[in-house]
Design a protein around this motif. Structure first.
Motif, PDB file in Angstrom:
ATOM      1  N   THR A 135       0.843  -1.201   0.000  1.00 31.41           N
ATOM      2  CA  THR A 135       0.000   0.000   0.000  1.00 31.41           C
ATOM      3  C   THR A 135       0.874   1.246   0.000  1.00 31.41           C
ATOM      4  OG1 THR A 135      -1.840   1.066   1.161  1.00 31.41           O
ATOM      5  CG2 THR A 135      -0.183   0.029   2.541  1.00 31.41           C
ATOM      6  N   VAL A 136       0.238   2.411   0.110  1.00 33.67           N
ATOM      7  CA  VAL A 136       0.995   3.671   0.185  1.00 33.67           C
ATOM      8  C   VAL A 136       1.804   3.694   1.489  1.00 33.67           C
ATOM      9  CG1 VAL A 136       0.801   6.185   0.247  1.00 33.67           C
ATOM     10  CG2 VAL A 136      -0.939   4.833  -0.946  1.00 33.67           C
ATOM     11  N   MET A 137       3.070   4.048   1.396  1.00 28.70           N
ATOM     12  CA  MET A 137       3.916   4.090   2.594  1.00 28.70           C
ATOM     13  C   MET A 137       4.714   5.385   2.620  1.00 28.70           C
ATOM     14  SD  MET A 137       5.110   0.193   2.341  1.00 28.70           S
ATOM     15  CE  MET A 137       5.582  -0.299   3.961  1.00 28.70           C
ATOM     16  N   GLN A 138       4.242   6.340   3.416  1.00 29.32           N
ATOM     17  CA  GLN A 138       4.986   7.596   3.581  1.00 29.32           C
ATOM     18  C   GLN A 138       5.043   7.924   5.064  1.00 29.32           C
ATOM     19  OE1 GLN A 138       3.361  10.688   1.079  1.00 29.32           O
ATOM     20  NE2 GLN A 138       3.828   9.558  -0.793  1.00 29.32           N
ATOM     21  N   PRO A 139       5.896   7.202   5.819  1.00 31.52           N
ATOM     22  CA  PRO A 139       5.960   7.431   7.262  1.00 31.52           C
ATOM     23  C   PRO A 139       6.465   8.830   7.579  1.00 31.52           C
ATOM     24  CG  PRO A 139       7.787   6.047   6.533  1.00 31.52           C
ATOM     25  CD  PRO A 139       6.886   6.216   5.349  1.00 31.52           C
ATOM     26  N   ASN A 140       6.017   9.378   8.722  1.00 27.90           N
ATOM     27  CA  ASN A 140       6.492  10.715   9.077  1.00 27.90           C
ATOM     28  C   ASN A 140       7.268  10.744  10.387  1.00 27.90           C
ATOM     29  OD1 ASN A 140       4.414  10.375  10.798  1.00 27.90           O
ATOM     30  ND2 ASN A 140       3.131  12.052  10.054  1.00 27.90           N
ATOM     31  N   THR A 141       7.754   9.565  10.831  1.00 27.63           N
ATOM     32  CA  THR A 141       8.697   9.553  11.960  1.00 27.63           C
ATOM     33  C   THR A 141      10.030   9.006  11.452  1.00 27.63           C
ATOM     34  OG1 THR A 141       8.108   7.292  12.587  1.00 27.63           O
ATOM     35  CG2 THR A 141       6.892   9.071  13.669  1.00 27.63           C
ATOM     36  N   VAL A 142      11.104   9.365  12.159  1.00 29.33           N
ATOM     37  CA  VAL A 142      12.424   8.847  11.778  1.00 29.33           C
ATOM     38  C   VAL A 142      12.449   7.324  11.922  1.00 29.33           C
ATOM     39  CG1 VAL A 142      14.866   8.831  12.366  1.00 29.33           C
ATOM     40  CG2 VAL A 142      13.612  10.940  12.361  1.00 29.33           C
ATOM     41  N   TYR A 143      11.819   6.846  12.990  1.00 23.26           N
ATOM     42  CA  TYR A 143      11.730   5.399  13.219  1.00 23.26           C
ATOM     43  C   TYR A 143      11.049   4.720  12.017  1.00 23.26           C
ATOM     44  CZ  TYR A 143       9.904   1.144  15.562  1.00 23.26           C
ATOM     45  OH  TYR A 143       9.567  -0.137  15.917  1.00 23.26           O
ATOM     46  N   GLY A 144       9.897   5.268  11.603  1.00 24.77           N
ATOM     47  CA  GLY A 144       9.168   4.691  10.458  1.00 24.77           C
ATOM     48  C   GLY A 144       9.980   4.750   9.183  1.00 24.77           C
ATOM     49  N   MET A 145      10.677   5.889   8.978  1.00 27.32           N
ATOM     50  CA  MET A 145      11.519   6.025   7.777  1.00 27.32           C
ATOM     51  C   MET A 145      12.636   4.988   7.791  1.00 27.32           C
ATOM     52  SD  MET A 145      11.577  10.155   7.957  1.00 27.32           S
ATOM     53  CE  MET A 145      13.220  10.390   7.329  1.00 27.32           C
ATOM     54  N   SER A 146      13.221   4.774   8.978  1.00 32.17           N
ATOM     55  CA  SER A 146      14.337   3.809   9.055  1.00 32.17           C
ATOM     56  C   SER A 146      13.821   2.382   8.848  1.00 32.17           C
ATOM     57  CB  SER A 146      15.084   3.935  10.392  1.00 32.17           C
ATOM     58  OG  SER A 146      14.302   3.474  11.470  1.00 32.17           O
ATOM     59  N   LYS A 147      12.623   2.101   9.330  1.00 32.50           N
ATOM     60  CA  LYS A 147      12.070   0.755   9.144  1.00 32.50           C
ATOM     61  C   LYS A 147      11.718   0.520   7.673  1.00 32.50           C
ATOM     62  CE  LYS A 147      12.358  -1.001  13.283  1.00 32.50           C
ATOM     63  NZ  LYS A 147      13.325  -2.072  13.545  1.00 32.50           N
ATOM     64  N   LEU A 148      11.166   1.535   7.020  1.00 34.36           N
ATOM     65  CA  LEU A 148      10.817   1.378   5.602  1.00 34.36           C
ATOM     66  C   LEU A 148      12.080   1.190   4.749  1.00 34.36           C
ATOM     67  CD1 LEU A 148       8.811   1.298   3.305  1.00 34.36           C
ATOM     68  CD2 LEU A 148       8.694   3.804   3.356  1.00 34.36           C
ATOM     69  N   ALA A 149      13.081   2.030   5.000  1.00 32.27           N
ATOM     70  CA  ALA A 149      14.344   1.874   4.267  1.00 32.27           C
ATOM     71  C   ALA A 149      14.960   0.509   4.567  1.00 32.27           C
ATOM     72  CB  ALA A 149      15.309   2.997   4.653  1.00 32.27           C
ATOM     73  N   GLY A 150      14.892   0.108   5.836  1.00 37.35           N
ATOM     74  CA  GLY A 150      15.455  -1.189   6.246  1.00 37.35           C
ATOM     75  C   GLY A 150      14.768  -2.355   5.540  1.00 37.35           C
ATOM     76  N   GLU A 151      13.456  -2.266   5.402  1.00 40.46           N
ATOM     77  CA  GLU A 151      12.724  -3.338   4.697  1.00 40.46           C
ATOM     78  C   GLU A 151      13.264  -3.502   3.270  1.00 40.46           C
ATOM     79  OE1 GLU A 151       8.499  -3.006   4.542  1.00 40.46           O
ATOM     80  OE2 GLU A 151       8.246  -3.010   6.724  1.00 40.46           O
TER      81      GLU A 151
END
Ligand code: AKB
Length: 316
Positions: A135-151
């Motif tokens: 789905t659409v994934m545009q996290p707005n926390t650093v934690y979320g950004m790091s998890k998305l990049a990590g995935e």
């Protein structure tokens, strides 16, 4: 059961690590599971091998793997959502560079890896109810950004180098054996301790904030089921959606009132409200059910009974 070598758990003193190590030691033998953390050993982990380890130190990570004949790594060390917003660059450094050190070690030493992602990978424009796997994934926390990049890095290492790395997008994890730290879903653990102590609970989220949650026994079982699953069946190499239950602060408060009629709550939303508002309220985990037969066992009432029974035993 891993027959060829030892298992290393990094970030073992945390909420998930504490319970995962306990189960891994039961299954694989105490000597075959090395718990590690940048922090000192906790009483819960004292019964088996423990090493001080900084995941940002690649040489130390590689030496630990070589010296101990490690074949499987659970890399759990991370800065969670709320704490990450207070130290964005440090959170990015720990979450991303820690993972890169593990992926590189996995490529070099042919390790099997588990790495946790989170519902924090989703954002304000993601569908909130029954959030799909893709789905659409545009996290707005650093934690979320790091998890998305990590995935994406996990998927990259799988596709380019054949690294067998597996991952779950955990909802808020709730357990009674240890306390979480720095998360947005932590209120759902704290509320049990306040109810038992007979204290009024001040909730940092508003009463109607619905979030996906999961009881720790489900999370541990799910993690080990994914690690045991036949690689041929796995179609997701970013991270699997996983669902347990969903509730609001007023929902869990009502449940606890059944056990503690005098219990009181006051809602005082703070900066964590905006983080919670950007996350899904429920998760579609059909892909995990299809690929590795995932089924949760605990709902809110079954979990609450179990936590209260256990906390009562240890507080008297
Ligand atoms: C947090 O609240 O940051 C974590 C999570 C949902 O990943 N519990």
């Amino acid at each position: 059961m891993n027959k060829e070598g030892k298992i290393l758990v990094i970030g073992a003193c945390g909420q998930l690590g504490t319970e995962l190590v306990e189960e891994l030691r039961k299954r694989n033998g105490v000597e075959n599971v090395i718990a590690s953390d940048i922090a000192d050993v906790t009483p819960a982990l004292e019964g088996g091998p423990f090493l001080k380890l900084d995941v940002l130190n690649a040489d130390q990570v590689n030496k630990t793997i070589e010296d101990n004949g490690i074949v499987e790594v659970f890399h759990l060390a991370a800065i969670l959502s709320a704490k990450g917003e207070t130290m964005p660059l440090k959170a990015w450094d720990i979450n991303m560079n820690g993972l890169m050190n593990i992926l590189e070690a996995a490529r070099t030493y042919k390790l099997k890896v588990f790495w946790p992602s989170s519902i924090a990978v989703f954002g304000l424009n993601t569908p909130k109810d029954l959030t799909p796997q893709d789905t659409v994934m545009q996290p707005n926390t650093v934690y979320g950004m790091s998890k998305l990049a990590g995935e994406l890095w996990c998927q990259y290492y799988f596709e380019k180098y054949g690294v067998d790395v597996r991952s779950i997008r955990y909802p808020g994890l709730i357990g009674w054996k240890s306390l979480p730290g720095g998360g947005t879903t932590d209120y759902a653990v704290d509320i049990f301790h306040k109810a038992l102590a007979g204290d009024k609970f001040e909730c940092f989220l508003s009463e109607k904030t619905g979030l996906p949650m999961m009881y720790m026994p489900d999370a541990v079982r799910g993690t080990l089921e994914l690690m045991d699953a036949d690689a041929e069946r796995l179609t997701v190499r970013t991270s699997y959606n996983l669902s347990g239950m969903s509730f609001t602060p007023e929902g869990i408060f009502a449940e606890l009132k059944k056990h503690f009629p005098e219990f009181e709550i006051e809602y005082k939303p703070d900066f964590r409200q905006a983080i919670a508002d950007s996350w899904p309220s429920s998760i579609d985990d059909a892909q995990a059910s299809k690929d590795w037969d995932w089924q949760p066992e605990y709902d809110l009432s079954k979990m609450s009974e179990d936590i209260i029974t256990n906390l009562k035993k240890i507080s008297f």
